[in-house]
Design a protein around this motif. Structure first.
Motif, PDB file in Angstrom:
ATOM      1  N   ARG A 142       0.791  -1.303  -0.247  1.00 38.86           N
ATOM      2  CA  ARG A 142       0.071  -0.068  -0.057  1.00 38.86           C
ATOM      3  C   ARG A 142       0.891   1.120  -0.079  1.00 38.86           C
ATOM      4  NH1 ARG A 142      -5.058   2.318   1.213  1.00 38.86           N
ATOM      5  NH2 ARG A 142      -6.108   0.236   1.941  1.00 38.86           N
ATOM      6  N   SER A 143       1.915   1.234   0.864  1.00 37.74           N
ATOM      7  CA  SER A 143       2.722   2.509   0.893  1.00 37.74           C
ATOM      8  C   SER A 143       3.750   2.774  -0.471  1.00 37.74           C
ATOM      9  CB  SER A 143       3.731   2.237   1.833  1.00 37.74           C
ATOM     10  OG  SER A 143       3.321   2.283   3.165  1.00 37.74           O
ATOM     11  N   PHE A 144       3.979   1.606  -1.330  1.00 36.79           N
ATOM     12  CA  PHE A 144       4.596   1.669  -2.561  1.00 36.79           C
ATOM     13  C   PHE A 144       3.658   2.243  -3.467  1.00 36.79           C
ATOM     14  CE2 PHE A 144       4.787  -0.056  -6.710  1.00 36.79           C
ATOM     15  CZ  PHE A 144       6.089   0.298  -7.171  1.00 36.79           C
ATOM     16  N   VAL A 145       2.278   1.940  -3.478  1.00 35.03           N
ATOM     17  CA  VAL A 145       1.368   2.218  -4.562  1.00 35.03           C
ATOM     18  C   VAL A 145       1.228   3.686  -4.252  1.00 35.03           C
ATOM     19  CG1 VAL A 145      -0.666   2.029  -5.495  1.00 35.03           C
ATOM     20  CG2 VAL A 145       0.554   0.133  -5.065  1.00 35.03           C
ATOM     21  N   ASP A 146       0.864   3.902  -2.864  1.00 31.40           N
ATOM     22  CA  ASP A 146       0.537   5.587  -2.560  1.00 31.40           C
ATOM     23  C   ASP A 146       1.753   6.326  -2.672  1.00 31.40           C
ATOM     24  OD1 ASP A 146      -1.333   7.431  -1.118  1.00 31.40           O
ATOM     25  OD2 ASP A 146       0.343   7.480   0.095  1.00 31.40           O
ATOM     26  N   ASP A 147       2.864   6.006  -2.498  1.00 32.99           N
ATOM     27  CA  ASP A 147       4.077   6.889  -2.561  1.00 32.99           C
ATOM     28  C   ASP A 147       4.607   7.183  -4.085  1.00 32.99           C
ATOM     29  OD1 ASP A 147       4.688   7.426   0.134  1.00 32.99           O
ATOM     30  OD2 ASP A 147       6.257   5.857   0.342  1.00 32.99           O
ATOM     31  N   ILE A 148       4.772   6.096  -4.569  1.00 34.09           N
ATOM     32  CA  ILE A 148       5.237   6.032  -6.128  1.00 34.09           C
ATOM     33  C   ILE A 148       4.022   6.300  -7.175  1.00 34.09           C
ATOM     34  CG2 ILE A 148       6.705   4.703  -7.745  1.00 34.09           C
ATOM     35  CD1 ILE A 148       8.127   5.592  -5.135  1.00 34.09           C
ATOM     36  N   LEU A 149       3.006   5.653  -7.056  1.00 31.99           N
ATOM     37  CA  LEU A 149       2.134   5.422  -8.409  1.00 31.99           C
ATOM     38  C   LEU A 149       0.969   6.754  -8.160  1.00 31.99           C
ATOM     39  CD1 LEU A 149       1.605   1.675  -8.910  1.00 31.99           C
ATOM     40  CD2 LEU A 149       3.208   3.297 -10.090  1.00 31.99           C
ATOM     41  N   VAL A 150       0.498   6.839  -6.850  1.00 24.94           N
ATOM     42  CA  VAL A 150      -0.331   7.762  -6.636  1.00 24.94           C
ATOM     43  C   VAL A 150       0.445   9.119  -6.313  1.00 24.94           C
ATOM     44  CG1 VAL A 150      -2.152   8.625  -5.099  1.00 24.94           C
ATOM     45  CG2 VAL A 150      -2.081   6.412  -5.621  1.00 24.94           C
ATOM     46  N   ASN A 151       1.394   9.514  -5.592  1.00 25.97           N
ATOM     47  CA  ASN A 151       1.970  10.771  -5.472  1.00 25.97           C
ATOM     48  C   ASN A 151       3.058  11.014  -6.045  1.00 25.97           C
ATOM     49  OD1 ASN A 151      -0.004  11.879  -3.319  1.00 25.97           O
ATOM     50  ND2 ASN A 151       0.471   9.958  -2.428  1.00 25.97           N
ATOM     51  N   ASP A 197      -4.860   7.402  -9.029  1.00 25.69           N
ATOM     52  CA  ASP A 197      -5.601   8.779  -8.396  1.00 25.69           C
ATOM     53  C   ASP A 197      -5.870   8.171  -7.113  1.00 25.69           C
ATOM     54  OD1 ASP A 197      -5.219  10.830 -10.497  1.00 25.69           O
ATOM     55  OD2 ASP A 197      -7.055   9.921 -11.231  1.00 25.69           O
ATOM     56  N   ARG A 198      -6.502   6.840  -6.975  1.00 25.44           N
ATOM     57  CA  ARG A 198      -6.933   6.693  -5.702  1.00 25.44           C
ATOM     58  C   ARG A 198      -6.796   4.885  -5.401  1.00 25.44           C
ATOM     59  NH1 ARG A 198     -13.408   6.748  -4.391  1.00 25.44           N
ATOM     60  NH2 ARG A 198     -13.508   5.910  -2.201  1.00 25.44           N
ATOM     61  N   ILE A 199      -6.392   4.782  -4.209  1.00 22.83           N
ATOM     62  CA  ILE A 199      -6.439   3.251  -4.293  1.00 22.83           C
ATOM     63  C   ILE A 199      -7.720   2.843  -3.442  1.00 22.83           C
ATOM     64  CG2 ILE A 199      -5.440   1.182  -2.458  1.00 22.83           C
ATOM     65  CD1 ILE A 199      -2.791   2.973  -2.431  1.00 22.83           C
ATOM     66  N   VAL A 209       0.253  -9.680  -2.787  1.00 28.00           N
ATOM     67  CA  VAL A 209      -0.654  -8.591  -2.329  1.00 28.00           C
ATOM     68  C   VAL A 209      -1.319  -8.061  -3.480  1.00 28.00           C
ATOM     69  CG1 VAL A 209      -1.068  -6.328  -1.101  1.00 28.00           C
ATOM     70  CG2 VAL A 209       0.524  -7.971  -0.349  1.00 28.00           C
ATOM     71  N   LEU A 210      -2.518  -7.880  -3.674  1.00 27.52           N
ATOM     72  CA  LEU A 210      -3.292  -7.242  -4.985  1.00 27.52           C
ATOM     73  C   LEU A 210      -3.764  -5.834  -4.288  1.00 27.52           C
ATOM     74  CD1 LEU A 210      -4.736  -7.757  -7.591  1.00 27.52           C
ATOM     75  CD2 LEU A 210      -6.719  -8.339  -6.550  1.00 27.52           C
ATOM     76  N   VAL A 211      -3.621  -4.863  -5.112  1.00 28.36           N
ATOM     77  CA  VAL A 211      -4.155  -3.439  -5.008  1.00 28.36           C
ATOM     78  C   VAL A 211      -4.990  -3.333  -6.303  1.00 28.36           C
ATOM     79  CG1 VAL A 211      -3.417  -1.163  -4.722  1.00 28.36           C
ATOM     80  CG2 VAL A 211      -2.044  -3.069  -3.846  1.00 28.36           C
ATOM     81  N   TYR A 225      -5.368  -3.187 -11.710  1.00 22.62           N
ATOM     82  CA  TYR A 225      -5.252  -4.265 -10.804  1.00 22.62           C
ATOM     83  C   TYR A 225      -3.694  -4.753 -10.769  1.00 22.62           C
ATOM     84  CZ  TYR A 225     -10.267  -5.089  -9.852  1.00 22.62           C
ATOM     85  OH  TYR A 225     -11.388  -5.233  -9.581  1.00 22.62           O
ATOM     86  N   ASP A 226      -2.997  -4.562  -9.533  1.00 23.25           N
ATOM     87  CA  ASP A 226      -1.563  -4.884  -9.414  1.00 23.25           C
ATOM     88  C   ASP A 226      -1.383  -5.981  -8.458  1.00 23.25           C
ATOM     89  OD1 ASP A 226       0.018  -2.667 -11.255  1.00 23.25           O
ATOM     90  OD2 ASP A 226      -1.637  -1.627 -10.008  1.00 23.25           O
ATOM     91  N   LEU A 227      -0.759  -7.272  -8.893  1.00 19.69           N
ATOM     92  CA  LEU A 227      -0.611  -8.155  -7.766  1.00 19.69           C
ATOM     93  C   LEU A 227       1.169  -8.137  -7.672  1.00 19.69           C
ATOM     94  CD1 LEU A 227      -1.269 -10.754  -6.213  1.00 19.69           C
ATOM     95  CD2 LEU A 227      -0.733 -11.991  -8.368  1.00 19.69           C
ATOM     96  N   PHE A 228       1.212  -8.088  -6.434  1.00 20.54           N
ATOM     97  CA  PHE A 228       2.730  -7.962  -6.069  1.00 20.54           C
ATOM     98  C   PHE A 228       3.234  -9.160  -5.365  1.00 20.54           C
ATOM     99  CE2 PHE A 228       1.527  -3.624  -6.480  1.00 20.54           C
ATOM    100  CZ  PHE A 228       2.441  -2.961  -7.140  1.00 20.54           C
ATOM    101  N   ARG A 229       4.186  -9.823  -5.386  1.00 23.26           N
ATOM    102  CA  ARG A 229       4.868 -10.791  -4.393  1.00 23.26           C
ATOM    103  C   ARG A 229       5.975 -10.079  -3.842  1.00 23.26           C
ATOM    104  NH1 ARG A 229       9.414 -14.118  -4.672  1.00 23.26           N
ATOM    105  NH2 ARG A 229       9.866 -13.711  -6.755  1.00 23.26           N
TER     106      ARG A 229
END
Length: 258
Positions: A142-151, A197-199, A209-211, A225-229
């Motif tokens: 969640r932090s990765f997506v929020d830090d890198i992809l959203v912000n 824009d939004r998770i 983990v799926l986001v 839809y992003d699935l991470f290992r």
């Protein structure tokens, strides 16, 4: 994993396979009185699911579910489809009192060839481990997506990876941070923008983990839809699907994509 969870994961596999086989028994896991559909190409309820299947040319569907994971009442699956053409999809099902009551999905056309590093959209590890780390891994992703992809806090990017060790299954991008950087640069040079824009949802089982996120791609409203290992607290592997959200006047239900 509880016995109940194992049963529900098996029920989801069987339900998806029924798209290919036409078997009716697996469909009984859907609550006929309460089935909320978020696939915008299908009408709401069990009747809408049946109507969509009826549109398939007889014997045309193929379903190979590669991964199935569970987070509490949610079961999420990663599937190689031939369903009105070859597609890769993620499906999320919500269970309530032992029945499926809600469904979300995200589908992308399946490319005919592997990506620049030779990976397909579905190959790689399929079984979860580190079940005791589910919540910590969800926080990392969640932090990765929020830090890198959203912000766009790109100065934090390297901290989420173990050097250049990163397996990439996006059909356009090569392995490693170097591959990701090259792809982003190429998109920018072609004037293609991708913005998260939004998770909406983060689901996990152990090291997977799926986001589910909302944003725009090439100027169009898009579901990501992003699935991470995750391996030892670092992102080690990534799969995704990207689907354009149709205009509201084309929706066949009013539940929204998310």
């Amino acid at each position: 994993m509880t016995t109940n969870q194992a049963v529900q994961k098996h029920q989801v596999r069987d339900l998806l396979k029924a798209i290919e086989t036409g078997e009716s028994a697996p469909v009984s896991v859907i609550d006929p009185n309460k089935y909320v559909q978020h696939n915008l190409g299908a009408k709401d309820g069990l009747a809408g699911f049946g109507e969509l299947l009826a549109q398939l040319p007889k014997g045309s569907a193929r379903v190979n579910t590669v991964r199935v994971f569970q987070d509490d009442d949610f079961v999420f699956a990663h599937t190689d489809y031939n369903f009105f053409g070859p597609k890769i999809g993620f499906d999320i099902f919500r269970f309530e009192n032992g029945k499926i009551v809600e469904h979300w999905d995200n589908l992308q056309e399946k490319p005919p060839t592997p990506n620049p590093s030779g990976h397909t959209m579905t190959d790689g590890l399929t079984e979860s481990n580190d079940l005791d780390k589910t919540e910590s891994n969800k926080r990392v992703v969640r932090s990765f997506v929020d830090d890198i992809l959203v912000n766009g806090r790109m100065e934090k990017l390297a901290g989420y990876y173990d050097g250049d060790k990163y397996i990439q299954h996006n059909p356009q991008i090569a392995d490693g941070l170097s591959g990701l950087g090259a792809a982003l640069k190429g998109m920018a040079e072609r004037g293609i923008t991708m913005k998260y824009d939004r998770i909406h949802r983060v689901l996990g089982e152990g090291n997977f983990v799926l986001v589910v996120s909302e944003g725009t791609f090439a100027g169009k409203a898009t579901a990501f839809y992003d699935l991470f290992r995750v391996d030892n607290g670092k992102i080690a592997e990534h799969w995704d699907t990207i689907e354009t959200i149709p205009p509201k006047d084309q929706w066949k239900n009013n539940n929204g994509k998310f």
